[in-house]
Scaffold this motif. Structure first.
Motif, PDB file in Angstrom:
ATOM      1  N   GLU A 392      43.777   9.386  61.407  1.00 52.59           N
ATOM      2  CA  GLU A 392      44.023  10.435  60.314  1.00 52.59           C
ATOM      3  C   GLU A 392      44.974  11.226  60.595  1.00 52.59           C
ATOM      4  O   GLU A 392      45.147  11.570  62.076  1.00 52.59           O
ATOM      5  CB  GLU A 392      42.573  11.084  60.225  1.00 52.59           C
ATOM      6  CG  GLU A 392      41.224  10.244  59.766  1.00 52.59           C
ATOM      7  CD  GLU A 392      40.045  10.924  59.947  1.00 52.59           C
ATOM      8  OE1 GLU A 392      39.039  10.674  59.190  1.00 52.59           O
ATOM      9  OE2 GLU A 392      40.077  11.992  60.514  1.00 52.59           O
ATOM     10  N   ARG A 393      45.444  11.760  59.643  1.00 52.74           N
ATOM     11  CA  ARG A 393      46.620  12.708  59.822  1.00 52.74           C
ATOM     12  C   ARG A 393      46.077  13.954  59.441  1.00 52.74           C
ATOM     13  O   ARG A 393      45.249  14.574  58.539  1.00 52.74           O
ATOM     14  CB  ARG A 393      47.881  12.441  59.198  1.00 52.74           C
ATOM     15  CG  ARG A 393      48.527  11.130  59.631  1.00 52.74           C
ATOM     16  CD  ARG A 393      50.026  11.116  59.114  1.00 52.74           C
ATOM     17  NE  ARG A 393      50.910  10.172  59.802  1.00 52.74           N
ATOM     18  CZ  ARG A 393      51.323  10.435  61.022  1.00 52.74           C
ATOM     19  NH1 ARG A 393      51.385  11.637  61.565  1.00 52.74           N
ATOM     20  NH2 ARG A 393      52.318   9.330  61.418  1.00 52.74           N
ATOM     21  N   SER A 394      46.736  15.129  60.219  1.00 56.48           N
ATOM     22  CA  SER A 394      46.189  16.622  59.936  1.00 56.48           C
ATOM     23  C   SER A 394      46.695  16.821  58.377  1.00 56.48           C
ATOM     24  O   SER A 394      47.571  16.009  57.827  1.00 56.48           O
ATOM     25  CB  SER A 394      46.916  17.540  60.948  1.00 56.48           C
ATOM     26  OG  SER A 394      48.416  17.362  61.152  1.00 56.48           O
ATOM     27  N   GLU A 400      48.543  13.016  64.476  1.00 56.30           N
ATOM     28  CA  GLU A 400      47.443  11.671  64.194  1.00 56.30           C
ATOM     29  C   GLU A 400      46.416  12.085  64.849  1.00 56.30           C
ATOM     30  O   GLU A 400      46.368  12.358  66.315  1.00 56.30           O
ATOM     31  CB  GLU A 400      48.439  10.321  64.684  1.00 56.30           C
ATOM     32  CG  GLU A 400      49.282   9.891  63.863  1.00 56.30           C
ATOM     33  CD  GLU A 400      49.692   8.583  64.293  1.00 56.30           C
ATOM     34  OE1 GLU A 400      49.608   8.206  65.169  1.00 56.30           O
ATOM     35  OE2 GLU A 400      50.279   7.678  63.485  1.00 56.30           O
ATOM     36  N   ARG A 401      45.158  11.927  64.439  1.00 59.10           N
ATOM     37  CA  ARG A 401      44.066  11.975  65.017  1.00 59.10           C
ATOM     38  C   ARG A 401      43.283  10.652  65.373  1.00 59.10           C
ATOM     39  O   ARG A 401      43.150  10.059  63.887  1.00 59.10           O
ATOM     40  CB  ARG A 401      43.053  12.731  64.507  1.00 59.10           C
ATOM     41  CG  ARG A 401      43.557  14.456  64.547  1.00 59.10           C
ATOM     42  CD  ARG A 401      42.292  15.235  64.146  1.00 59.10           C
ATOM     43  NE  ARG A 401      43.082  16.842  64.443  1.00 59.10           N
ATOM     44  CZ  ARG A 401      43.637  17.302  63.335  1.00 59.10           C
ATOM     45  NH1 ARG A 401      43.723  16.892  62.292  1.00 59.10           N
ATOM     46  NH2 ARG A 401      43.763  18.934  63.796  1.00 59.10           N
ATOM     47  N   HIS A 402      42.998  10.038  66.495  1.00 57.04           N
ATOM     48  CA  HIS A 402      42.284   8.996  66.558  1.00 57.04           C
ATOM     49  C   HIS A 402      40.859   8.982  66.836  1.00 57.04           C
ATOM     50  O   HIS A 402      40.443  10.018  67.448  1.00 57.04           O
ATOM     51  CB  HIS A 402      42.967   8.302  67.750  1.00 57.04           C
ATOM     52  CG  HIS A 402      44.378   7.676  67.776  1.00 57.04           C
ATOM     53  ND1 HIS A 402      44.687   6.606  67.408  1.00 57.04           N
ATOM     54  CD2 HIS A 402      45.476   8.769  67.965  1.00 57.04           C
ATOM     55  CE1 HIS A 402      46.287   6.569  67.229  1.00 57.04           C
ATOM     56  NE2 HIS A 402      46.520   7.989  67.681  1.00 57.04           N
ATOM     57  N   ARG A 403      40.172   8.407  66.117  1.00 58.88           N
ATOM     58  CA  ARG A 403      38.602   8.366  66.367  1.00 58.88           C
ATOM     59  C   ARG A 403      38.026   6.932  66.223  1.00 58.88           C
ATOM     60  O   ARG A 403      38.580   5.989  65.889  1.00 58.88           O
ATOM     61  CB  ARG A 403      37.993   8.721  64.862  1.00 58.88           C
ATOM     62  CG  ARG A 403      38.471  10.336  64.669  1.00 58.88           C
ATOM     63  CD  ARG A 403      37.867  11.016  63.458  1.00 58.88           C
ATOM     64  NE  ARG A 403      38.230  12.370  62.983  1.00 58.88           N
ATOM     65  CZ  ARG A 403      37.600  13.271  63.289  1.00 58.88           C
ATOM     66  NH1 ARG A 403      36.399  13.165  64.148  1.00 58.88           N
ATOM     67  NH2 ARG A 403      38.091  14.621  63.037  1.00 58.88           N
ATOM     68  N   GLU A 420      31.062   9.399  65.445  1.00 61.30           N
ATOM     69  CA  GLU A 420      32.277   9.320  65.679  1.00 61.30           C
ATOM     70  C   GLU A 420      32.860  10.089  67.025  1.00 61.30           C
ATOM     71  O   GLU A 420      32.155  11.260  67.299  1.00 61.30           O
ATOM     72  CB  GLU A 420      33.206   9.728  64.436  1.00 61.30           C
ATOM     73  CG  GLU A 420      33.212   9.049  63.266  1.00 61.30           C
ATOM     74  CD  GLU A 420      33.818   9.673  62.169  1.00 61.30           C
ATOM     75  OE1 GLU A 420      34.801  10.368  62.488  1.00 61.30           O
ATOM     76  OE2 GLU A 420      33.885   8.926  61.221  1.00 61.30           O
ATOM     77  N   TRP A 421      33.811   9.597  67.583  1.00 61.20           N
ATOM     78  CA  TRP A 421      34.254  10.071  68.972  1.00 61.20           C
ATOM     79  C   TRP A 421      35.850  10.149  68.767  1.00 61.20           C
ATOM     80  O   TRP A 421      36.650   9.472  68.240  1.00 61.20           O
ATOM     81  CB  TRP A 421      34.229   9.321  70.147  1.00 61.20           C
ATOM     82  CG  TRP A 421      32.504   9.457  70.605  1.00 61.20           C
ATOM     83  CD1 TRP A 421      31.965   9.961  71.367  1.00 61.20           C
ATOM     84  CD2 TRP A 421      31.804   8.307  70.090  1.00 61.20           C
ATOM     85  NE1 TRP A 421      30.930   9.723  71.670  1.00 61.20           N
ATOM     86  CE2 TRP A 421      30.491   8.753  70.703  1.00 61.20           C
ATOM     87  CE3 TRP A 421      31.360   7.625  69.020  1.00 61.20           C
ATOM     88  CZ2 TRP A 421      29.201   8.507  70.695  1.00 61.20           C
ATOM     89  CZ3 TRP A 421      30.301   6.840  68.803  1.00 61.20           C
ATOM     90  CH2 TRP A 421      29.202   7.460  69.571  1.00 61.20           C
ATOM     91  N   VAL A 422      36.350  11.618  68.902  1.00 63.54           N
ATOM     92  CA  VAL A 422      37.786  11.569  68.745  1.00 63.54           C
ATOM     93  C   VAL A 422      38.228  11.259  70.182  1.00 63.54           C
ATOM     94  O   VAL A 422      37.762  11.416  71.349  1.00 63.54           O
ATOM     95  CB  VAL A 422      38.158  13.384  68.695  1.00 63.54           C
ATOM     96  CG1 VAL A 422      39.441  13.416  68.849  1.00 63.54           C
ATOM     97  CG2 VAL A 422      37.516  13.759  67.392  1.00 63.54           C
ATOM     98  N   THR A 423      39.356  10.573  70.090  1.00 59.10           N
ATOM     99  CA  THR A 423      40.165   9.818  71.210  1.00 59.10           C
ATOM    100  C   THR A 423      41.649   9.924  71.107  1.00 59.10           C
ATOM    101  O   THR A 423      42.161  10.724  70.420  1.00 59.10           O
ATOM    102  CB  THR A 423      39.497   8.362  71.433  1.00 59.10           C
ATOM    103  OG1 THR A 423      39.797   8.049  72.717  1.00 59.10           O
ATOM    104  CG2 THR A 423      39.959   7.536  70.368  1.00 59.10           C
ATOM    105  N   ILE A 424      42.287   9.103  72.003  1.00 59.34           N
ATOM    106  CA  ILE A 424      43.606   9.397  72.072  1.00 59.34           C
ATOM    107  C   ILE A 424      44.294   7.638  71.695  1.00 59.34           C
ATOM    108  O   ILE A 424      43.658   6.656  71.673  1.00 59.34           O
ATOM    109  CB  ILE A 424      44.162   9.434  73.332  1.00 59.34           C
ATOM    110  CG1 ILE A 424      43.718   9.028  74.343  1.00 59.34           C
ATOM    111  CG2 ILE A 424      43.746  11.040  73.512  1.00 59.34           C
ATOM    112  CD1 ILE A 424      44.070   9.322  75.723  1.00 59.34           C
ATOM    113  N   ALA A 425      45.625   7.731  71.522  1.00 61.96           N
ATOM    114  CA  ALA A 425      46.126   6.265  71.161  1.00 61.96           C
ATOM    115  C   ALA A 425      46.056   5.198  71.845  1.00 61.96           C
ATOM    116  O   ALA A 425      45.758   4.069  71.573  1.00 61.96           O
ATOM    117  CB  ALA A 425      47.722   6.698  70.673  1.00 61.96           C
TER     118      ALA A 425
END
Length: 499
Positions: A392-394, A400-403, A420-425
């Protein structure tokens, strides 16, 4: 003065339940998988209970769903075990958090069998009414003997006799008649300094850093070769199947096989390559080149390798080509990428054996990346499904936010709950690789979960579940063998000097 042990009861110990009917469904009232046939549920009288309909976690080993009471020879102990496990699954006592989860039933049964074996060894039989505090203190001493168990592990085992007192009303012969250790909590009896939820030591930073480094390298540098090699083999096998079906129209199969082998040799000669031979592994005790006949079979369109090895003209063609062209390890066509750190190919060409091994290592690498960089528990990682990665984008479109979408189980009931967990690329890249890697197994088994056993032949379970632990160990051993140096393993040893 007579103790409870010396003044043994002379009345018969019950072997028929007075609290459960034979046809009581073991999983009655418990949340079950959709589509479960209620008529086929295990009954109390069965000596094997199948708890799989109540298993929802992908990381739960299937073997844990099979409760084998038939292995308990003593009918008294068997009845105690059945009634106790049934009660733990269904009866919620005041002050307890919840009933026993179906996934924990087998572990509880093992603890009960260990305790009953101790009682029987000391008293000659198992009658819970005869147990006194001295016997429980002896059990505690036996658990401490040798110093192998930690205090929290001992506390966990002590919960069993305490529960045999608390659940006595649900046992035909009654439970332990007194409150063990005068009601002191098990963790205090065991000597724990404080109650602990998790006593597993953290992986040392140098160890996890090396594991993550090599895992990212597998995902970002090696994965495309591994996945391309799988596509190559799948294409060859599909073409071989077609050739085998068409050969019935050919008058001379042996001639046809030889012509196809000659065509393959010509391709190798033109490319300056050698004849395919097996990599090391379990064949490394041999010193002469081991022709990779299964690979040649795919090019020749044979049902089995004996149609090559049993033909003198075909074998002469292969030996002559080996003498002329020399051997080539692996023999598959998939080119091997250059390792950016060494400037050389990261491995020899693949054969079917090394491909299967590298696929397993790639799966381990994906697990390390997903688990470590997301903070998810094992049950949450193994509940990941195709399409779980979301970007998702802000609001300003700059970030970019990776979930990761999966299922959380802790304190969420047997079904768990979406989370859902927020993570990285890098996690997103690992998921993309994993989706491609798992696709054949998903297609064959009709499942969309990502952590499937990759092996498609023979009898095997669907989910990797607890075997991921052995796979991670195998991954570490593989990295040390391929990239480590004497006295300097690729993944550093732990504080005790052991891997």
């Amino acid at each position: 003065m007579m103790t409870a042990h010396s003044a043994r009861r002379t009345d018969a110990i019950p072997v028929v339940s007075a609290v459960r009917r034979d046809d009581d469904p073991v999983l009655a009232g418990i949340t079950l998988r959709p589509g479960t046939d209620l008529a086929r549920l295990s009954r109390f009288s069965d000596d094997r209970w199948d708890l799989m309909p109540a298993f929802f976690r992908e990381n739960a080993p299937p073997s844990g769903a099979d409760l084998n009471f038939a292995a308990i020879a003593d009918p008294v102990q068997r009845l105690i075990a059945k009634e106790f496990i049934y009660a733990r699954l269904h009866e919620r006592l005041p002050g307890s958090r919840a009933c026993l989860a179906a996934t924990a039933a087998n572990g509880t049964l093992l603890m009960l069998k260990r305790f009953m074996a101790f009682v029987a060894a000391g008293a000659g039989r198992v009658d819970l009414a005869e147990i006194d505090q001295a016997m429980l203190d002896g059990y505690l001493a036996a658990l401490r003997a040798g110093g192998r168990r930690t205090a929290p592990a001992i506390a966990n085992l002590l919960e069993l006799p305490i529960a045999l007192h608390r659940y006595g009303q649900f046992l035909t012969g009654g439970g332990i008649r007194f409150e063990p250790w005068k009601g002191r909590p098990a963790f205090k009896v065991a000597g724990c300094t404080h109650a602990q939820e998790n006593t597993t030591l953290r992986i040392p930073e140098p160890v996890i850093a090396a594991m993550l480094h090599w895992s990212l390298k597998y995902v970002d540098c090696f994965a495309d070769d591994i996945l391309a090699a799988r596509e190559e083999i799948d294409t060859l096998e599909a073409r071989c199947t077609i050739m085998c079906a068409e050969r019935s129209t050919q008058a001379n199969l042996a001639l046809l096989v030889r012509q196809r082998l000659a065509a393959r040799v010509e391709v190798l000669r033109a490319a300056g390559r050698g004849m395919p031979v097996w990599s090391g592994g379990d064949r490394s005790h041999r010193t002469s080149p081991r022709i990779n006949y299964p690979l040649l079979r795919l090019y020749a369109g044979c049902d089995n390798t004996s149609q090559i090895t049993g033909s003198d003209p075909a074998m002469r063609l292969i030996i002559d080509a080996l003498n002329e062209l020399g051997p080539e390890t692996g023999g598959m066509d998939t080119p091997i990428s250059i390792d950016p750190d060494t400037g050389a190919p990261w491995r020899d060409r693949f054969d079917t054996s090394t491909l299967a091994h590298e696929e397993k290592m790639l799966q381990a690498a994906c697990y390390v990346v997903c688990a470590y960089l997301s903070g998810m528990r094992d049950s949450e990682v193994q509940a990941m499904r195709t399409g779980c990665h979301i970007v998702e984008r802000s609001a300003d479109g700059m970030i970019e936010r990776h979930r990761i979408r999966s299922v959380a189980y802790k304190w969420r009931g047997p079904r768990g709950a979406p989370e859902e967990w927020v993570t990285i690329a890098p996690v997103g890249r690992a998921v993309a690789v994993l989706e491609r890697l798992a696709a054949p197994a998903q297609h064959q088994r009709g499942l969309d979960t990502l952590w499937l056993v990759l092996k498609l032949w023979g009898k095997t379970k669907d989910h990797v579940s607890s075997t991921i632990v052995r796979t991670l160990d195998e991954f570490r051993t593989h990295l040390d063998a391929r990239y480590g140096l004497p006295g300097e393993p690729a993944v550093p040893n732990g504080p005790n000097g052991q891997p």
